[in-house]
Design an enzyme around this catalytic site. Structure first.
Site, PDB file in Angstrom:
ATOM      1  N   ASP A 269      -1.379  -0.681   6.133  1.00 58.81           N
ATOM      2  CA  ASP A 269      -1.457   0.023   7.418  1.00 58.81           C
ATOM      3  C   ASP A 269      -2.871   0.182   7.944  1.00 58.81           C
ATOM      4  OD1 ASP A 269      -2.085   3.449   7.167  1.00 58.81           O
ATOM      5  OD2 ASP A 269      -2.202   2.102   5.447  1.00 58.81           O
TER       6      ASP A 269
ATOM      7  N   LYS B 266     -10.625  -1.043  -1.939  1.00 55.63           N
ATOM      8  CA  LYS B 266     -10.450  -1.738  -0.678  1.00 55.63           C
ATOM      9  C   LYS B 266     -11.631  -1.415   0.244  1.00 55.63           C
ATOM     10  CE  LYS B 266      -5.454  -1.043  -1.118  1.00 55.63           C
ATOM     11  NZ  LYS B 266      -4.256  -0.355  -0.580  1.00 55.63           N
TER      12      LYS B 266
ATOM     13  N   ASP C 241       0.861  -1.171   0.000  1.00 54.42           N
ATOM     14  CA  ASP C 241       0.000   0.000   0.000  1.00 54.42           C
ATOM     15  C   ASP C 241       0.908   1.235   0.000  1.00 54.42           C
ATOM     16  OD1 ASP C 241      -2.356   1.651   0.485  1.00 54.42           O
ATOM     17  OD2 ASP C 241      -1.645   1.786   2.549  1.00 54.42           O
TER      18      ASP C 241
ATOM     19  N   ASP D  73      -0.063   5.198   1.296  1.00 57.29           N
ATOM     20  CA  ASP D  73      -0.201   6.091   2.447  1.00 57.29           C
ATOM     21  C   ASP D  73      -0.197   5.310   3.754  1.00 57.29           C
ATOM     22  OD1 ASP D  73      -0.492   8.719   1.215  1.00 57.29           O
ATOM     23  OD2 ASP D  73      -2.358   7.943   0.384  1.00 57.29           O
TER      24      ASP D  73
END
Length: 226
Positions: free
Chosen positions: A170, A145, A20, A22
């Protein structure tokens, strides 16, 4: 005097790694929170509630969820996107990310982000991280997602079975996407929430090492040690 117990090392072996962006490769927290605070303030929304569910999710999906009835969702999402593109101050790599990426074969790495391609390029450049050749952004999927489409697409781009990959994520939505794709998933940082069974958690990449090995048949594998 007893000595402190040492945590035993964990090793994952894979043929590809999917990241991923960010919160996973780049820390853009201040900008993300600033943009959603502007959105919340305009409509009198609870910023804490928005931030609790927006991490890792496409902006369009978050706007659709929280915007008042009758709002132009597409226009709002586009406006927020322009705000994010205009600001890069404070964007830095997650600790250890640059070192880990430097030790990975480029053709074994993919980016899977809920951001647009333009935003991904801007934020990765701000963190001085090259965008992998295999990248899946918001424009590339029909379902964001926590749907697994993005991670399944990335595994296919790299030519590996999902079971032969590992995901670093995250946010709860992204972690759920990795798990739903049948890919071993590692949670990174403080925003992962309650973890599904089998998901490893690390604070960042400072304690992560990787080695590349080849079998007698020439098959390359990556061994991650945590």
């Amino acid at each position: 005097m007893s000595l402190p117990l040492r945590r035993s090392a964990t090793t994952l072996t894979a043929r590809a790694v999917l990241f991923d962006m960010d919160g996973t490769l780049v820390d853009s927290t201040s900008i993300v929170e600033q943009v959603w605070a502007t959105f919340a303030g305009r409509y009198g929304l609870d910023i804490a509630e928005i931030l609790a569910t927006s991490h890792g999710v496409q902006a369009m999906d978050t706007v659709r969820r929280f915007a008042p009835a009758g709002a132009d969702v597409a226009a709002l999402a586009a406006e927020l996107g322009r705000m994010e593109l205009a600001e890069t101050r404070g964007i830095v790599p997650v600790p250890g990310a640059l070192e880990l990426l430097a030790n990975l074969p480029p053709d074994a790495v993919a980016l899977v982000t809920s951001a647009s391609r333009d935003l991904a390029e801007v934020r990765m450049a701000a963190a001085e991280i090259a965008v992998p050749a295999a990248s899946v952004t918001s424009e590339d999927v029909l379902r964001g997602k926590p749907h697994p489409e993005g991670y399944l697409r990335a595994a296919a781009l790299l030519g590996v079975d999902p079971a032969d990959a590992v995901v670093f994520e995250d946010a709860p939505a992204g972690i759920a996407a990795g798990v739903a794709a049948g890919i071993r998933t590692v949670a990174v940082g403080p925003n992962a929430g309650e973890l599904p069974d089998g998901v490893l958690h690390i604070p960042d990449y400072s304690g992560v090492s990787v080695t590349t090995e080849f079998s007698s048949a020439g098959v390359r594998t990556l061994s991650f040690t945590f």
